[in-house]
Scaffold this motif. Structure first.
Motif, PDB file in Angstrom:
ATOM      1  N   ASP A 110       0.837  -1.196   0.000  1.00 17.35           N
ATOM      2  CA  ASP A 110       0.000   0.000   0.000  1.00 17.35           C
ATOM      3  C   ASP A 110       0.872   1.245   0.000  1.00 17.35           C
ATOM      4  O   ASP A 110       1.836   1.359   0.774  1.00 17.35           O
ATOM      5  N   GLN A 111       0.536   2.207  -0.850  1.00 18.78           N
ATOM      6  CA  GLN A 111       1.372   3.400  -0.998  1.00 18.78           C
ATOM      7  C   GLN A 111       1.486   4.186   0.301  1.00 18.78           C
ATOM      8  O   GLN A 111       2.548   4.726   0.623  1.00 18.78           O
ATOM      9  N   GLU A 112       0.413   4.252   1.068  1.00 23.47           N
ATOM     10  CA  GLU A 112       0.412   5.029   2.308  1.00 23.47           C
ATOM     11  C   GLU A 112       1.137   4.309   3.442  1.00 23.47           C
ATOM     12  O   GLU A 112       1.814   4.927   4.266  1.00 23.47           O
ATOM     13  N   PHE A 113       1.020   2.985   3.503  1.00 25.11           N
ATOM     14  CA  PHE A 113       1.498   2.227   4.653  1.00 25.11           C
ATOM     15  C   PHE A 113       2.872   1.584   4.452  1.00 25.11           C
ATOM     16  O   PHE A 113       3.596   1.356   5.429  1.00 25.11           O
ATOM     17  N   SER A 114       3.224   1.263   3.231  1.00 25.74           N
ATOM     18  CA  SER A 114       4.316   0.318   2.982  1.00 25.74           C
ATOM     19  C   SER A 114       5.668   0.759   3.526  1.00 25.74           C
ATOM     20  O   SER A 114       6.449  -0.075   3.986  1.00 25.74           O
ATOM     21  N   ARG A 115       5.976   2.050   3.466  1.00 25.64           N
ATOM     22  CA  ARG A 115       7.303   2.495   3.903  1.00 25.64           C
ATOM     23  C   ARG A 115       7.245   3.462   5.076  1.00 25.64           C
ATOM     24  O   ARG A 115       8.209   4.171   5.364  1.00 25.64           O
ATOM     25  N   SER A 116       6.114   3.462   5.750  1.00 25.56           N
ATOM     26  CA  SER A 116       5.953   4.356   6.893  1.00 25.56           C
ATOM     27  C   SER A 116       6.345   3.655   8.191  1.00 25.56           C
ATOM     28  O   SER A 116       6.044   2.474   8.385  1.00 25.56           O
ATOM     29  N   HIS A 117       7.022   4.391   9.063  1.00 28.15           N
ATOM     30  CA  HIS A 117       7.351   3.890  10.395  1.00 28.15           C
ATOM     31  C   HIS A 117       6.543   4.614  11.471  1.00 28.15           C
ATOM     32  O   HIS A 117       6.904   4.589  12.652  1.00 28.15           O
ATOM     33  N   GLU A 118       5.464   5.249  11.046  1.00 25.87           N
ATOM     34  CA  GLU A 118       4.613   5.955  11.995  1.00 25.87           C
ATOM     35  C   GLU A 118       3.701   4.969  12.728  1.00 25.87           C
ATOM     36  O   GLU A 118       3.303   3.937  12.176  1.00 25.87           O
ATOM     37  N   VAL A 119       3.368   5.327  13.955  1.00 27.19           N
ATOM     38  CA  VAL A 119       2.518   4.459  14.777  1.00 27.19           C
ATOM     39  C   VAL A 119       1.168   4.214  14.118  1.00 27.19           C
ATOM     40  O   VAL A 119       0.604   3.111  14.216  1.00 27.19           O
ATOM     41  N   ASP A 120       0.639   5.230  13.423  1.00 24.77           N
ATOM     42  CA  ASP A 120      -0.697   5.098  12.837  1.00 24.77           C
ATOM     43  C   ASP A 120      -0.693   4.453  11.461  1.00 24.77           C
ATOM     44  O   ASP A 120      -1.659   4.560  10.708  1.00 24.77           O
ATOM     45  N   LYS A 121       0.407   3.765  11.125  1.00 25.69           N
ATOM     46  CA  LYS A 121       0.472   3.052   9.842  1.00 25.69           C
ATOM     47  C   LYS A 121       0.761   1.565  10.070  1.00 25.69           C
ATOM     48  O   LYS A 121       1.432   0.907   9.283  1.00 25.69           O
ATOM     49  N   SER A 122       0.237   1.034  11.137  1.00 26.84           N
ATOM     50  CA  SER A 122       0.419  -0.387  11.442  1.00 26.84           C
ATOM     51  C   SER A 122      -0.603  -1.220  10.684  1.00 26.84           C
ATOM     52  O   SER A 122      -1.649  -0.713  10.252  1.00 26.84           O
ATOM     53  N   PRO A 123      -0.353  -2.521  10.513  1.00 27.10           N
ATOM     54  CA  PRO A 123      -1.386  -3.394   9.943  1.00 27.10           C
ATOM     55  C   PRO A 123      -2.700  -3.342  10.714  1.00 27.10           C
ATOM     56  O   PRO A 123      -3.773  -3.482  10.124  1.00 27.10           O
ATOM     57  N   ARG A 124      -2.639  -3.141  12.023  1.00 24.55           N
ATOM     58  CA  ARG A 124      -3.870  -3.009  12.803  1.00 24.55           C
ATOM     59  C   ARG A 124      -4.713  -1.845  12.296  1.00 24.55           C
ATOM     60  O   ARG A 124      -5.935  -1.980  12.117  1.00 24.55           O
ATOM     61  N   VAL A 125      -4.085  -0.700  12.088  1.00 22.47           N
ATOM     62  CA  VAL A 125      -4.818   0.471  11.605  1.00 22.47           C
ATOM     63  C   VAL A 125      -5.427   0.187  10.239  1.00 22.47           C
ATOM     64  O   VAL A 125      -6.586   0.527   9.972  1.00 22.47           O
ATOM     65  N   PHE A 126      -4.663  -0.467   9.372  1.00 24.31           N
ATOM     66  CA  PHE A 126      -5.137  -0.817   8.035  1.00 24.31           C
ATOM     67  C   PHE A 126      -6.372  -1.705   8.130  1.00 24.31           C
ATOM     68  O   PHE A 126      -7.385  -1.465   7.452  1.00 24.31           O
ATOM     69  N   ALA A 127      -6.296  -2.737   8.964  1.00 24.26           N
ATOM     70  CA  ALA A 127      -7.416  -3.671   9.111  1.00 24.26           C
ATOM     71  C   ALA A 127      -8.639  -2.985   9.705  1.00 24.26           C
ATOM     72  O   ALA A 127      -9.777  -3.217   9.270  1.00 24.26           O
ATOM     73  N   CYS A 128      -8.422  -2.134  10.703  1.00 29.68           N
ATOM     74  CA  CYS A 128      -9.547  -1.470  11.366  1.00 29.68           C
ATOM     75  C   CYS A 128     -10.229  -0.468  10.439  1.00 29.68           C
ATOM     76  O   CYS A 128     -11.450  -0.302  10.474  1.00 29.68           O
ATOM     77  N   ARG A 129      -9.433   0.209   9.612  1.00 25.87           N
ATOM     78  CA  ARG A 129     -10.040   1.151   8.659  1.00 25.87           C
ATOM     79  C   ARG A 129     -10.977   0.443   7.699  1.00 25.87           C
ATOM     80  O   ARG A 129     -12.023   0.982   7.323  1.00 25.87           O
ATOM     81  N   LYS A 130     -10.626  -0.778   7.319  1.00 19.64           N
ATOM     82  CA  LYS A 130     -11.493  -1.549   6.419  1.00 19.64           C
ATOM     83  C   LYS A 130     -12.826  -1.854   7.082  1.00 19.64           C
ATOM     84  O   LYS A 130     -13.834  -2.090   6.405  1.00 19.64           O
ATOM     85  N   GLU A 131     -12.822  -1.862   8.429  1.00 16.55           N
ATOM     86  CA  GLU A 131     -14.055  -2.128   9.177  1.00 16.55           C
ATOM     87  C   GLU A 131     -14.708  -0.839   9.665  1.00 16.55           C
ATOM     88  O   GLU A 131     -15.663  -0.878  10.441  1.00 16.55           O
ATOM     89  N   GLY A 132     -14.162   0.319   9.229  1.00 21.05           N
ATOM     90  CA  GLY A 132     -14.732   1.602   9.612  1.00 21.05           C
ATOM     91  C   GLY A 132     -14.371   2.066  11.007  1.00 21.05           C
ATOM     92  O   GLY A 132     -15.056   2.938  11.573  1.00 21.05           O
ATOM     93  N   MET A 133     -13.303   1.510  11.585  1.00 20.43           N
ATOM     94  CA  MET A 133     -12.871   1.891  12.932  1.00 20.43           C
ATOM     95  C   MET A 133     -11.637   2.784  12.843  1.00 20.43           C
ATOM     96  O   MET A 133     -10.685   2.464  12.140  1.00 20.43           O
ATOM     97  N   GLU A 134     -11.660   3.913  13.564  1.00 16.56           N
ATOM     98  CA  GLU A 134     -10.573   4.882  13.478  1.00 16.56           C
ATOM     99  C   GLU A 134      -9.806   5.057  14.782  1.00 16.56           C
ATOM    100  O   GLU A 134      -8.738   5.661  14.789  1.00 16.56           O
ATOM    101  N   ASP A 135     -10.329   4.543  15.904  1.00 16.60           N
ATOM    102  CA  ASP A 135      -9.670   4.764  17.190  1.00 16.60           C
ATOM    103  C   ASP A 135      -8.301   4.091  17.218  1.00 16.60           C
ATOM    104  O   ASP A 135      -8.100   3.007  16.645  1.00 16.60           O
ATOM    105  N   SER A 136      -7.346   4.723  17.907  1.00 15.30           N
ATOM    106  CA  SER A 136      -6.034   4.108  18.092  1.00 15.30           C
ATOM    107  C   SER A 136      -6.168   2.911  19.027  1.00 15.30           C
ATOM    108  O   SER A 136      -7.181   2.749  19.720  1.00 15.30           O
ATOM    109  N   PHE A 137      -5.148   2.077  19.044  1.00 17.14           N
ATOM    110  CA  PHE A 137      -5.162   0.914  19.925  1.00 17.14           C
ATOM    111  C   PHE A 137      -5.343   1.338  21.372  1.00 17.14           C
ATOM    112  O   PHE A 137      -6.143   0.755  22.116  1.00 17.14           O
ATOM    113  N   TRP A 138      -4.616   2.368  21.788  1.00 11.24           N
ATOM    114  CA  TRP A 138      -4.660   2.795  23.184  1.00 11.24           C
ATOM    115  C   TRP A 138      -6.028   3.385  23.530  1.00 11.24           C
ATOM    116  O   TRP A 138      -6.516   3.226  24.659  1.00 11.24           O
ATOM    117  N   GLU A 139      -6.694   4.043  22.559  1.00 12.76           N
ATOM    118  CA  GLU A 139      -8.043   4.555  22.802  1.00 12.76           C
ATOM    119  C   GLU A 139      -9.038   3.412  22.968  1.00 12.76           C
ATOM    120  O   GLU A 139      -9.931   3.484  23.823  1.00 12.76           O
TER     121      GLU A 139
END
Length: 450
Positions: free
Chosen positions: A188-217
């Motif tokens: 994925d162009q947005e996620f593939s080379r990012s080392h930011e916390v909000d570019k984890s596979p978890r965020v990717f999977a949750c966005r597909k389900e319409g969830m935006e909250d961070s893990f800690w939230e």
């Protein structure tokens, strides 16, 4: 007798390691006076719950690494590779955890028929049987008669009251989803080379389900998930044998300890009990410190009453308010964060340290399967005997799976010793000693002299 070829000599060496390490593990069990555990045991062995099992863990690391390497050599490659893929134990374990099958079987030590068990957990009996047969292959549950199952020492971990069971629950329910989108995130162009916390596979999977909250939230706002997560953290430490540091580090020579990111006190409460001379500070977010107050009142009220423990709420991305203490301890904290955030945490702690303070980073440490001559440092970390892989191969399985977990969940990682030294140096720290605890290491840093 014909002389052994080089491949045959390596196989014989692996067999020797398997034999000697198994005998060492047996000896460790016998030292307890309770003998060795049985495959059919329905209770824990006293050593299962011990806090200092360093010798046993050294033996089992060798044993697991050597027998997996031997099997990979001798088994057909199709067999071995498909074993990687044909592994749905996580899904079957998740069923057992969520249905509380081990809890039900605890009331029937002689075993319970699939019919009655399925009725008790309100699931289809044929499906329950298939799940239990798959797990029984690995010694988790036992078929004592046809279609009659009982608990074993392994399945007791899956009881709802077990902390490691909570960690397994968290993994099998949540982490498996994030692993399922790994390749998608890597292209994925947005996620593939990012080392930011909000570019984890978890965020990717949750966005597909319409969830935006961070893990800690999510953890903060969901009572059930928060309970499973915090108990799972205790289980993670039990799995890795993290409590060994209580016995292997010279706490008797220290007078004050700050437990950074302390949680509810899962480390510092037993530390206070073992070393009553220590003055301890728990340091975490305000909502966690509220829970910590309850835990200390329940498990170590005397430490609160006599003022040996101080509970301080703060964010470690801000200045650390507790200055000049002997030890600043971080257990499984740095691995939660990418390099930029990890360095910020270390810098903030460095500002609070006095000239004689030490920072003790307690985490998993990765070790490459190949070592260039002079290409890396071990600084006291153990290296496996030849012909094993230098990092013990499959004997380090849980460490490398933990690294993947951190990637999937938080886009963070476990680090090699050299990587930890680099981010520490950026924060003005230098490594002074390594305590190898098998699946984790305690790394002692001091302020670098200019």
């Amino acid at each position: 007798m014909a002389e052994l070829t080089e491949p045959e000599a390596k196989l014989e060496a692996l067999l020797g390691i398997i034999n000697s390490s198994a005998r060492q593990a047996i000896a460790e069990y016998k030292k307890t006076g309770h003998g060795v555990p049985s495959a059919d045991a329905t209770t824990f062995h006293p050593l299962d719950m011990a806090t200092d099992t360093l010798a046993l863990k050294k033996a089992t690391r060798l044993l697991e690494g050597a027998y997996h390497q031997l099997s990979a050599i001798l088994a057909p490659p199709q067999h071995t590779v498909m074993n990687f893929v044909f592994n749905y134990n996580w899904a079957c374990t998740n069923v057992a955890l969520r249905a509380r099958i081990a809890d039900v079987l605890e009331q029937h030590p002689e075993g319970l028929s699939v019919d009655r068990l399925a009725d008790a957990v309100d699931l289809d009996k044929s499906n329950v049987a298939r799940v239990l047969r798959a797990l029984s292959l690995m010694g988790c549950f036992k078929e004592v008669e046809q279609d009659v199952f009982a608990n074993t020492r392994l399945s007791l971990i899956l009881k709802s009251t077990n902390n490691t069971g909570c960690y397994a629950h968290f993994h099998s329910r949540d982490i498996s989803k994030y692993a399922g989108v790994l390749y998608e995130t890597m292209i994925d162009q947005e996620f593939s080379r990012s080392h930011e916390v909000d570019k984890s596979p978890r965020v990717f999977a949750c966005r597909k389900e319409g969830m935006e909250d961070s893990f800690w939230e999510v953890i903060k706002n969901d009572d059930e998930r928060r309970d499973i997560f915090h108990r799972g953290l205790l289980g993670h430490s039990e799995m890795l044998g993290s409590a060994t540091v209580l016995h292997q580090y010279p706490w008797a020579d220290k007078s004050s300890v700050v437990d950074i990111g302390s949680g509810i006190g899962s480390f510092s409460i037993p530390l206070a009990k073992m070393f009553p001379h220590l003055r301890i500070t728990n340091h975490d977010l305000p909502e966690v410190i509220v829970q910590a107050q309850d835990a200390w009142e329940k498990d170590a009220p005397e430490a609160l009453i006599n003022g040996r423990v101080e509970l301080v709420s703060n964010n470690f991305f801000e200045d650390i308010p507790v200055a000049g203490k002997d030890v600043y301890y971080l257990r499984h904290i740095i691995h939660n964060w990418p390099d930029a955030e990890a360095t910020m945490i270390l810098r903030n702690i460095r500002k609070a340290m006095g000239p004689n303070s030490v920072m003790l980073i307690h985490d998993c440490v990765l070790f490459h399967t190949f070592q260039e001559p002079g290409g890396g440092t071990t600084d006291g970390l153990s290296v496996a005997p030849e012909p094993m892989l230098p990092n013990f191969g499959a004997g380090s399985h849980r460490v490398y799976q933990t690294d993947l977990t951190m990637w999937f969940l938080l886009n963070s990682k476990e680090r090699t010793l050299d990587e930890l030294k680099i981010i520490a140096a950026t924060a003005g720290l230098v490594l002074t000693r390594v305590y190898d605890l098998v699946e984790t290491a305690a790394l002692e840093f001091r302020i670098a002299q200019s």
